[in-house]
Design a protein around this motif. Structure first.
Motif, short mmCIF file in Angstrom:
data_model
loop_
_atom_site.label_atom_id
_atom_site.label_comp_id
_atom_site.label_asym_id
_atom_site.label_seq_id
_atom_site.Cartn_x
_atom_site.Cartn_y
_atom_site.Cartn_z
N GLY A 74 0.84 -1.19 0.00
CA GLY A 74 0.00 0.00 0.00
C GLY A 74 0.88 1.24 0.00
O GLY A 74 1.77 1.35 0.81
N GLY A 75 0.65 2.13 -0.95
CA GLY A 75 1.40 3.38 -1.00
C GLY A 75 2.70 3.30 -1.77
O GLY A 75 3.47 4.25 -1.76
N ALA A 76 2.97 2.18 -2.43
CA ALA A 76 4.20 2.05 -3.21
C ALA A 76 3.90 1.37 -4.54
O ALA A 76 3.11 0.43 -4.60
CB ALA A 76 5.24 1.24 -2.45
N GLU A 77 4.54 1.84 -5.57
CA GLU A 77 4.44 1.19 -6.88
C GLU A 77 5.33 -0.05 -6.86
O GLU A 77 6.48 0.02 -6.42
CB GLU A 77 4.91 2.16 -7.97
N LEU A 78 4.82 -1.18 -7.30
CA LEU A 78 5.61 -2.41 -7.38
C LEU A 78 6.18 -2.55 -8.78
O LEU A 78 5.44 -2.54 -9.76
CB LEU A 78 4.74 -3.63 -7.05
N VAL A 79 7.49 -2.67 -8.86
CA VAL A 79 8.18 -2.90 -10.14
C VAL A 79 8.95 -4.19 -9.99
O VAL A 79 9.81 -4.32 -9.12
CB VAL A 79 9.13 -1.74 -10.49
N GLN A 80 8.61 -5.16 -10.85
CA GLN A 80 9.29 -6.45 -10.80
C GLN A 80 10.17 -6.59 -12.04
O GLN A 80 9.85 -6.06 -13.10
CB GLN A 80 8.27 -7.58 -10.72
N TYR A 81 11.24 -7.31 -11.88
CA TYR A 81 12.16 -7.52 -13.00
C TYR A 81 12.58 -8.98 -13.04
O TYR A 81 12.36 -9.73 -12.09
CB TYR A 81 13.37 -6.59 -12.89
N ASP A 82 13.18 -9.36 -14.14
CA ASP A 82 13.68 -10.72 -14.34
C ASP A 82 15.20 -10.73 -14.23
O ASP A 82 15.85 -9.68 -14.34
CB ASP A 82 13.28 -11.24 -15.72
N ASP A 83 15.77 -11.91 -14.06
CA ASP A 83 17.22 -12.02 -13.97
C ASP A 83 17.92 -11.52 -15.23
O ASP A 83 19.08 -11.15 -15.18
CB ASP A 83 17.63 -13.47 -13.71
N THR A 84 17.23 -11.54 -16.35
CA THR A 84 17.84 -11.08 -17.60
C THR A 84 17.81 -9.57 -17.75
O THR A 84 18.45 -9.03 -18.65
CB THR A 84 17.13 -11.72 -18.81
N ASP A 85 17.09 -8.86 -16.86
CA ASP A 85 17.02 -7.41 -16.93
C ASP A 85 18.26 -6.77 -16.32
O ASP A 85 18.84 -7.30 -15.36
CB ASP A 85 15.78 -6.89 -16.19
N ASP A 86 18.65 -5.64 -16.85
CA ASP A 86 19.78 -4.87 -16.35
C ASP A 86 19.26 -3.97 -15.22
O ASP A 86 18.46 -3.05 -15.46
CB ASP A 86 20.37 -4.03 -17.48
N THR A 87 19.71 -4.22 -13.99
CA THR A 87 19.19 -3.46 -12.84
C THR A 87 19.58 -1.99 -12.91
O THR A 87 18.85 -1.14 -12.41
CB THR A 87 19.64 -4.07 -11.50
N ALA A 88 20.73 -1.67 -13.52
CA ALA A 88 21.12 -0.25 -13.64
C ALA A 88 20.14 0.48 -14.54
O ALA A 88 19.72 1.60 -14.23
CB ALA A 88 22.54 -0.14 -14.20
N VAL A 89 19.75 -0.15 -15.64
CA VAL A 89 18.76 0.46 -16.54
C VAL A 89 17.43 0.60 -15.81
O VAL A 89 16.77 1.63 -15.88
CB VAL A 89 18.61 -0.37 -17.84
#
Length: 166
Positions: free
Chosen positions: A68-83
């Protein structure tokens, strides 16, 4: 999201002149969300702006539910976390907690030379110093449980027992 605790952190950010903060420490994330996440080598983070905007970033493997009160952003292992992080982080100074792994921080600054990292841990550390009545009660209960375990352990000790047996 524990909004009362979040507001303390935001007040500390403003006092420190920080407009944005990235929290990656599992214990600090648990303090603000009530969820303990053991991320291993993956990035789990709370990105907080002094406006109150919060983004919860987690790998899909953790199957997180929205806060509640936060946007959830999920990523995969193949995603670049810096990007991924660069989509949220604004130009200027970014406070990061003292536990942020360099393998997440350095690629972000390589990608975004207009972002300067600084230690932002005091913003959350100062909030955590002052305990809520709920936290004090939980500490009392934990202390009483510890006392009971210690009493039982002492009464169970017999001459010749090894540490493993105790």
């Amino acid at each position: 999201m524990k909004t009362d605790k979040l507001q303390k952190v935001i007040a500390n950010m403003k006092a420190a002149g920080l407009k944005q903060l990235l929290i990656t420490s599992p214990s600090n994330i648990a303090y603000l969300t009530g969820r303990m996440i053991h991320q291993g080598e993956r990035l789990v983070a709370l990105y907080i702006e002094d406006s109150g905007n919060v983004v919860f970033i987690a790998n899909r493997l953790f199957a997180q539910q929205p806060l509640g009160g936060a946007e959830l952003v999920q990523y995969d292992d193949t995603d670049d976390t810096a990007v991924l992080l660069s989509r949220f982080v604004k130009d200027g100074v970014l406070g990061v907690d003292k536990d942020m792994k360099c393998r997440f921080a350095l690629p972000l600054t390589d990608l975004r030379s207009n972002v300067k990292l600084t230690i932002g841990s005091p913003c959350i550390d100062r909030a955590r110093m002052v305990k809520t009545s709920e936290e004090i009660e939980l500490m009392r209960k934990a202390s009483l449980l510890n006392d009971k375990v210690t009493e039982k352990t002492i009464s169970a000790i017999r001459p010749g027992m090894s540490e493993n047996e105790v």
